[in-house]
Each structure stands twice: as C-alpha cells, then as structure tokens.
Design a protein around this motif. Structure first.
Motif, PDB file in Angstrom:
ATOM      1  N   ILE A 156       0.835  -1.201   0.000  1.00 20.99           N
ATOM      2  CA  ILE A 156       0.000   0.000   0.000  1.00 20.99           C
ATOM      3  C   ILE A 156       0.870   1.251   0.000  1.00 20.99           C
ATOM      4  O   ILE A 156       0.595   2.211  -0.728  1.00 20.99           O
ATOM      5  N   LEU A 157       1.928   1.253   0.800  1.00 21.36           N
ATOM      6  CA  LEU A 157       2.847   2.398   0.807  1.00 21.36           C
ATOM      7  C   LEU A 157       3.501   2.596  -0.556  1.00 21.36           C
ATOM      8  O   LEU A 157       3.681   3.732  -1.004  1.00 21.36           O
ATOM      9  N   ALA A 158       3.851   1.500  -1.220  1.00 20.89           N
ATOM     10  CA  ALA A 158       4.445   1.610  -2.550  1.00 20.89           C
ATOM     11  C   ALA A 158       3.471   2.264  -3.520  1.00 20.89           C
ATOM     12  O   ALA A 158       3.857   3.136  -4.309  1.00 20.89           O
ATOM     13  N   VAL A 159       2.208   1.876  -3.449  1.00 22.39           N
ATOM     14  CA  VAL A 159       1.197   2.471  -4.328  1.00 22.39           C
ATOM     15  C   VAL A 159       1.011   3.950  -4.002  1.00 22.39           C
ATOM     16  O   VAL A 159       0.923   4.785  -4.906  1.00 22.39           O
ATOM     17  N   ILE A 160       0.971   4.286  -2.714  1.00 21.34           N
ATOM     18  CA  ILE A 160       0.797   5.684  -2.317  1.00 21.34           C
ATOM     19  C   ILE A 160       1.952   6.540  -2.815  1.00 21.34           C
ATOM     20  O   ILE A 160       1.742   7.634  -3.368  1.00 21.34           O
ATOM     21  N   PHE A 161       3.188   6.071  -2.625  1.00 25.89           N
ATOM     22  CA  PHE A 161       4.341   6.840  -3.076  1.00 25.89           C
ATOM     23  C   PHE A 161       4.355   6.986  -4.597  1.00 25.89           C
ATOM     24  O   PHE A 161       4.690   8.050  -5.120  1.00 25.89           O
ATOM     25  N   HIS A 162       3.972   5.926  -5.296  1.00 24.62           N
ATOM     26  CA  HIS A 162       3.944   6.002  -6.754  1.00 24.62           C
ATOM     27  C   HIS A 162       2.887   6.999  -7.225  1.00 24.62           C
ATOM     28  O   HIS A 162       3.129   7.782  -8.140  1.00 24.62           O
ATOM     29  N   ARG A 163       1.726   6.976  -6.595  1.00 26.39           N
ATOM     30  CA  ARG A 163       0.661   7.926  -6.957  1.00 26.39           C
ATOM     31  C   ARG A 163       1.088   9.363  -6.684  1.00 26.39           C
ATOM     32  O   ARG A 163       0.784  10.264  -7.460  1.00 26.39           O
ATOM     33  N   LYS A 164       1.781   9.582  -5.553  1.00 24.57           N
ATOM     34  CA  LYS A 164       2.272  10.928  -5.246  1.00 24.57           C
ATOM     35  C   LYS A 164       3.249  11.390  -6.316  1.00 24.57           C
ATOM     36  O   LYS A 164       3.203  12.540  -6.757  1.00 24.57           O
ATOM     37  N   ALA A 165       4.131  10.493  -6.732  1.00 18.31           N
ATOM     38  CA  ALA A 165       5.110  10.840  -7.765  1.00 18.31           C
ATOM     39  C   ALA A 165       4.403  11.188  -9.070  1.00 18.31           C
ATOM     40  O   ALA A 165       4.759  12.173  -9.732  1.00 18.31           O
ATOM     41  N   MET A 166       3.402  10.398  -9.437  1.00 23.16           N
ATOM     42  CA  MET A 166       2.683  10.665 -10.686  1.00 23.16           C
ATOM     43  C   MET A 166       1.890  11.975 -10.602  1.00 23.16           C
ATOM     44  O   MET A 166       1.806  12.719 -11.580  1.00 23.16           O
ATOM     45  N   LYS A 167       1.330  12.260  -9.434  1.00 18.51           N
ATOM     46  CA  LYS A 167       0.571  13.497  -9.257  1.00 18.51           C
ATOM     47  C   LYS A 167       1.483  14.720  -9.394  1.00 18.51           C
ATOM     48  O   LYS A 167       1.141  15.682 -10.077  1.00 18.51           O
ATOM     49  N   ILE A 168       2.641  14.662  -8.767  1.00 20.06           N
ATOM     50  CA  ILE A 168       3.586  15.780  -8.862  1.00 20.06           C
ATOM     51  C   ILE A 168       4.125  15.903 -10.276  1.00 20.06           C
ATOM     52  O   ILE A 168       4.273  17.014 -10.803  1.00 20.06           O
ATOM     53  N   GLU A 169       4.405  14.765 -10.917  1.00 20.42           N
ATOM     54  CA  GLU A 169       4.911  14.797 -12.288  1.00 20.42           C
ATOM     55  C   GLU A 169       3.869  15.386 -13.244  1.00 20.42           C
ATOM     56  O   GLU A 169       4.204  16.167 -14.130  1.00 20.42           O
ATOM     57  N   LYS A 170       2.609  15.046 -13.027  1.00 21.64           N
ATOM     58  CA  LYS A 170       1.538  15.602 -13.851  1.00 21.64           C
ATOM     59  C   LYS A 170       1.456  17.113 -13.656  1.00 21.64           C
ATOM     60  O   LYS A 170       1.334  17.866 -14.630  1.00 21.64           O
ATOM     61  N   LYS A 171       1.542  17.556 -12.419  1.00 23.43           N
ATOM     62  CA  LYS A 171       1.522  18.994 -12.119  1.00 23.43           C
ATOM     63  C   LYS A 171       2.715  19.689 -12.769  1.00 23.43           C
ATOM     64  O   LYS A 171       2.575  20.782 -13.312  1.00 23.43           O
ATOM     65  N   LEU A 172       3.852  19.045 -12.734  1.00 23.03           N
ATOM     66  CA  LEU A 172       5.062  19.609 -13.321  1.00 23.03           C
ATOM     67  C   LEU A 172       4.903  19.789 -14.833  1.00 23.03           C
ATOM     68  O   LEU A 172       5.250  20.840 -15.379  1.00 23.03           O
ATOM     69  N   PHE A 173       4.363  18.771 -15.497  1.00 23.87           N
ATOM     70  CA  PHE A 173       4.189  18.858 -16.956  1.00 23.87           C
ATOM     71  C   PHE A 173       3.104  19.856 -17.341  1.00 23.87           C
ATOM     72  O   PHE A 173       3.205  20.514 -18.372  1.00 23.87           O
ATOM     73  N   GLU A 174       2.058  19.972 -16.514  1.00 23.73           N
ATOM     74  CA  GLU A 174       1.010  20.947 -16.799  1.00 23.73           C
ATOM     75  C   GLU A 174       1.527  22.374 -16.666  1.00 23.73           C
ATOM     76  O   GLU A 174       1.179  23.243 -17.446  1.00 23.73           O
ATOM     77  N   ASP A 175       2.352  22.619 -15.664  1.00 24.24           N
ATOM     78  CA  ASP A 175       2.898  23.960 -15.450  1.00 24.24           C
ATOM     79  C   ASP A 175       3.941  24.336 -16.500  1.00 24.24           C
ATOM     80  O   ASP A 175       4.111  25.519 -16.796  1.00 24.24           O
ATOM     81  N   GLU A 176       4.632  23.333 -17.046  1.00 21.24           N
ATOM     82  CA  GLU A 176       5.630  23.628 -18.072  1.00 21.24           C
ATOM     83  C   GLU A 176       4.972  23.968 -19.412  1.00 21.24           C
ATOM     84  O   GLU A 176       5.507  24.728 -20.188  1.00 21.24           O
ATOM     85  N   ALA A 177       3.817  23.372 -19.661  1.00 19.61           N
ATOM     86  CA  ALA A 177       3.141  23.588 -20.951  1.00 19.61           C
ATOM     87  C   ALA A 177       2.456  24.934 -21.036  1.00 19.61           C
ATOM     88  O   ALA A 177       2.376  25.720 -20.230  1.00 19.61           O
TER      89      ALA A 177
END
Length: 79
Positions: A58-79
């Motif tokens: 469960i912790l692995a899934v949570i950390f992965h989701r956090k990483a994907m959420k931040i990465e999505k935010k990063l790509f949205e702000d760059e565009a």
C-alpha cells in the motif's frame, strides 16, 4: 514557474519513485520469506507478516501515486 521550483518538484518525483521501489522490493523479500518453510516463523506470526507485506505494498502504491501526481503537475505547469 521558476527553475528552482521545477528542480524541487523533479527531486520529489525521483524520491517518491525510489521510495515506491524500496517498498516494493521489501514486500517481495517479505513474501519470499513467508513462502520459504522454516521453523522460526510461528503460525501465529504469519498474519502479522502478511499484514506488514500488504502495508508495504500500500505504501508503494501511495508513493507512486504521489510521484505521478507531482509529475503531472510539473508537466502541466511547463506547458
């Protein structure tokens, strides 16, 4: 967004992905330890080990989701 904030977010993505991988690896090792028959693992301790295994997954899934959420935010702000 400033370059410093972008670098911080990229660092967080990398860290969360590493945390997720470590939790996944730990879960695999615990599961292998659960499968190998030994006298040291008492029957009453097996549910505890499986609970810890599920918790690390469960912790692995949570950390992965956090990483994907931040990465999505990063790509949205760059565009």
């Amino acid at each position: 967004m400033s370059q410093k904030k972008i670098d911080v977010l990229k660092g967080k993505v990398t860290d969360y992905k590493r945390y997720a991988f470590v939790m996944l690896a730990l879960s695999v090792f615990m599961f292998v330890g659960f499968l190998i028959p030994t006298e040291t693992l008492a029957v009453e301790n097996q549910p505890i080990l499986m609970g810890m295994n599920v918790a690390t997954l469960i912790l692995a899934v949570i950390f992965h989701r956090k990483a994907m959420k931040i990465e999505k935010k990063l790509f949205e702000d760059e565009a």
